[in-house]
Design a protein around this motif. Structure first.
Motif, PDB file in Angstrom:
ATOM      1  N   VAL A 100       0.842  -1.200   0.000  1.00 22.80           N
ATOM      2  CA  VAL A 100       0.000   0.000   0.000  1.00 22.80           C
ATOM      3  C   VAL A 100       0.878   1.251   0.000  1.00 22.80           C
ATOM      4  O   VAL A 100       0.610   2.221  -0.714  1.00 22.80           O
ATOM      5  N   THR A 101       1.949   1.197   0.782  1.00 20.98           N
ATOM      6  CA  THR A 101       2.882   2.320   0.793  1.00 20.98           C
ATOM      7  C   THR A 101       3.421   2.596  -0.608  1.00 20.98           C
ATOM      8  O   THR A 101       3.448   3.737  -1.067  1.00 20.98           O
ATOM      9  N   SER A 126       5.400   7.687   7.282  1.00 19.79           N
ATOM     10  CA  SER A 126       6.458   8.629   7.592  1.00 19.79           C
ATOM     11  C   SER A 126       7.040   8.351   8.965  1.00 19.79           C
ATOM     12  O   SER A 126       8.211   8.608   9.205  1.00 19.79           O
ATOM     13  N   GLU A 127       6.217   7.796   9.847  1.00 20.13           N
ATOM     14  CA  GLU A 127       6.773   7.424  11.144  1.00 20.13           C
ATOM     15  C   GLU A 127       7.781   6.295  10.976  1.00 20.13           C
ATOM     16  O   GLU A 127       8.835   6.293  11.571  1.00 20.13           O
ATOM     17  N   GLY A 128       7.416   5.335  10.110  1.00 25.21           N
ATOM     18  CA  GLY A 128       8.307   4.211   9.844  1.00 25.21           C
ATOM     19  C   GLY A 128       9.618   4.686   9.255  1.00 25.21           C
ATOM     20  O   GLY A 128      10.676   4.167   9.579  1.00 25.21           O
ATOM     21  N   LYS A 137      -4.329   7.195   7.313  1.00 22.04           N
ATOM     22  CA  LYS A 137      -3.653   6.579   8.458  1.00 22.04           C
ATOM     23  C   LYS A 137      -2.332   5.960   8.023  1.00 22.04           C
ATOM     24  O   LYS A 137      -1.307   6.100   8.671  1.00 22.04           O
ATOM     25  N   GLN A 138      -2.421   5.259   6.879  1.00 21.31           N
ATOM     26  CA  GLN A 138      -1.244   4.588   6.338  1.00 21.31           C
ATOM     27  C   GLN A 138      -0.126   5.592   6.024  1.00 21.31           C
ATOM     28  O   GLN A 138       1.042   5.367   6.311  1.00 21.31           O
ATOM     29  N   ILE A 139      -0.518   6.737   5.441  1.00 26.35           N
ATOM     30  CA  ILE A 139       0.474   7.745   5.074  1.00 26.35           C
ATOM     31  C   ILE A 139       1.185   8.259   6.321  1.00 26.35           C
ATOM     32  O   ILE A 139       2.403   8.381   6.359  1.00 26.35           O
ATOM     33  N   MET A 140       0.398   8.544   7.355  1.00 28.43           N
ATOM     34  CA  MET A 140       0.993   9.043   8.588  1.00 28.43           C
ATOM     35  C   MET A 140       1.951   7.999   9.170  1.00 28.43           C
ATOM     36  O   MET A 140       3.024   8.304   9.634  1.00 28.43           O
TER      37      MET A 140
END
Lengths: 361, 284
Positions: free
Chosen positions: B202-203, B278-280, B272-275
């Motif tokens: 998804v990323t 970037s944390e990852g 949610k995935q986008i946030m």
């Protein structure tokens, strides 16, 4: 490749389990290797040749009537002092001011936004995060179109300024440098002075000190507006990884909020500051889309950047050698800045410093 | 983990109120330009020139959109952008996953070298590749074709890197079981490993779609014919006034609004995935 596979197979029973794996390994990475090799590695080599040749854009640059001209293209841009040198010098000046303003401001703003958002209750946080991040999602073309409208002479920005009693400039048509304007206000005008007699890259020192033009300044605001959200997310993630313990310890030691922020929080965010500044530097030296869409270097070449100049020299003026040379110079600049920044922000004695802060406060 | 309400005794409430007030003010500055953009796209040319800040058109008109869709190449641009973005996204997800898996799990000679070269490639700034890419595309007779638009974008080093990191986090035992059961390498990859890699994929989908939809410079150097113009290239030419006389802000802003919709939709679906992505990126 198939011979390599059969060799592996022949290498004996011990490796029998591994050899189909090795074949699969090469097979799996081959699309990536082919595409990157074909559209990245070979292009760079070809372009390097063009930068040292007199190719004029007709036929193949590899044909026999194209001659090797040594450093001529680099010299035309860097040392001859003619129009190409002056144009390149101007582009370099514009971009240097752009970098000097955008990188620190976007880093500070994104850190500020992240800290603010991090202090809110969980509920509102999602909304603010979305609001600040959204500009990063849109394309540079769409945002430039919007910016041309907002900063037009009768646009929204000037309307807001006029409420405040300020007569806004005609942003994208104003080539005056803001530093020159500022100095002019206090009566300093270096035109014709000593600084105007000498210079570098065909641009006088006085012109180097012009600062970004008002047109470029509008683009600087745009860059900060569009990137601060992305970098805010990085800082937010970092802030959430910081243990509350250190913060509380500093609070007990009597440090106020300001001291805690700069001496306890920020040092712990150092790896992220490094990432943000690096990405900022790399991005800011590559300004192209905004210039192509919005200004094409106008007014008076004050929004020209080396990236756009490289394109213009090659594709519009057909000076392919010079265009390629500019691209390589830009490449060197970006690498140099990244290394310099790595060196400046390198992990020096980090732990003792933190201890020192504790003792002092 | 997250500090919701820190135990500040004095002035905590005042501090919170000030924070919220400041944030709301900033949020207005960030959102307002986009609201003005949408509002102006429904105004007449004359009104757009006079009132630049109002969010409600005095006379509501869809004239700008009609002109875009009925009397310009805009639909063609849109289709081209969609075709390229979908092709690039599908290609990247598959090829990045393949290579990422090989680099994470399969043992073969040269693996470390390839990985080192990928890292090196990631540091090459895209903008210095404009002339080089054009030269090769021309040499390969791909200039002004869909192939020239799509193929050079089909893999990205950063995506391979993301996939590799993800595959390294999956326990080895799962695929070993499949291999013992007699499944081949590709079979194991396709039916055991890939289904587990959904978050990472998804990323890649988000990054690839957004990246290729918003791409401009590559299409400038890879195409020239009007039939192959993408939204970015087309709207950029609109902006510099090649299609319209005068300022004509409504049509330009309408064009910019529509081209923003697909990436905005993607953003809101996968927010949610986008946030998390970037944390990852920070934690690695």
């Amino acid at each position: 490749m198939s011979t390599g596979v059969s060799e592996n197979v022949a290498q004996g029973a011990r490796r029998r389990m591994k050899s189909p794996e090795a074949a699969a390994g090469w097979l799996f990475v081959s699309p990536v290797i082919v595409v990157l090799g074909l559209f990245l590695f070979i292009p760079v080599l070809m372009s390097l040749w063009v930068a040292f040749s007199d190719w004029g854009g007709r036929g193949s640059p590899l044909s026999s009537d194209v001659a090797f001209v040594g450093f001529d293209n680099f010299a035309a841009v860097l040392t001859h002092g003619g129009l190409p040198t002056k144009t390149f010098g101007t582009a370099l000046r514009n971009n240097a001011w752009y970098v000097a303003l955008v990188v620190p401001l976007q880093t500070l703003l994104s850190l500020f936004l992240a800290t603010m958002v991090n202090n809110t209750l969980k509920r509102g946080r999602g909304f603010f995060r979305t609001a600040f991040y959204f500009p990063s999602v849109t394309s540079s073309v769409a945002i430039t179109v919007l910016w041309l409208f907002l900063f037009s002479s009768t646009g929204a920005v000037n309307s807001v300024l006029s409420y405040l009693g300020i007569n806004g400039p005609n942003w994208f048509n104003d080539p005056r440098g803001i530093l020159h304007l500022g100095l002019g206000l206090v009566g300093v005008d270096g035109t014709g002075g000593t600084l105007d007699q000498h210079g570098a890259l065909g641009v006088t020192w006085w012109e180097w000190l012009a600062g970004p033009s008002i047109a470029m300044f509008a683009l600087i605001i745009m860059a900060i507006f569009t990137t601060s959200g992305t970098f805010m997310l990085l800082f937010l993630a970092g802030l959430q990884n910081i243990s509350e313990g250190t913060e509380e310890a500093a609070m007990i030691d009597g440090a106020n909020a300001w001291q805690r922020f700069w001496r306890v929080t920020v040092p712990q965010l150092k790896p992220i500051v490094f990432t943000v500044v690096t990405l900022g530097l790399i991005g800011c030296w590559q300004v192209f889309d905004q210039i192509y869409t919005g200004t094409k270097g106008a007014p008076g070449n004050t929004t020209l950047t080396p990236a756009y100049l490289s394109y213009e020299a090659a594709f519009i003026s057909q000076s392919w050698g010079q265009g390629a040379a500019i691209a390589f110079i830009l490449f060197v600049i970006i690498i140099a800045f990244t290394l310099l920044q790595r060196w400046v922000l390198a992990d020096k004695p980090d732990v003792p410093r933190r201890r020192r802060v504790r003792r002092r406060t | 983990m997250a500090t919701t309400v820190s135990p500040r005794p004095r002035g905590a409430v005042a501090w919170q109120v000030a924070t919220y007030a400041g944030l709301i003010g900033l949020a207005v500055i960030y959102i307002y330009p986009f609201l003005v953009q949408v509002a102006t796209s429904f105004k007449s040319d004359a009104e757009a020139a006079v009132s630049a800040t109002s969010l409600l058109p005095a006379t509501f008109t869809t004239g700008a959109y009609e002109r875009l869709f009925l009397f310009s190449d805009y639909p063609t641009w849109f289709v081209n952008s969609a075709v390229v973005a979908v092709a690039v996204t599908v290609g990247r997800v598959f090829f990045d996953a393949l290579a990422g898996y090989a680099l994470a799990r399969l043992e073969f000679r040269g693996r470390n070298l390839i990985f080192a070269m990928l890292i090196a490639v990631m540091s090459v700034p895209a903008v210095v590749l404009l002339i080089p890419k054009f030269l090769v595309i021309k040499q390969l007779s791909m200039y002004d074709t869909y192939a020239g638009m799509v193929l050079p974008l089909l893999v990205d080093a950063a995506g391979v890197f993301i996939m590799k990191n993800f595959f390294e986090s999956i326990p080895r035992s799962l695929e070993e079981q499949a291999r013992i059961d007699g499944a081949g390498v590709f079979r194991t990859f396709w039916s055991i490993i890939l289904p587990m890699a959904k978050p990472a994929m998804v990323t890649i989908i988000i990054l690839s779609f957004q990246g290729s939809w918003n791409e401009l410079s590559h299409f400038i150097i890879a195409t020239q014919s009007p039939e192959l113009t993408t939204l970015t290239k087309g709207v950029a030419s609109l902006a510099s006034g090649q299609l319209s006389q005068g300022t004509q802000y409504p049509i330009k802003l309408a064009a910019a609004t529509i081209m923003t919709i697909p990436v905005a939709v993607l953003f809101f679906i996968f927010q949610k995935q986008i946030m998390r992505t970037s944390e990852g990126a920070i934690k690695e």
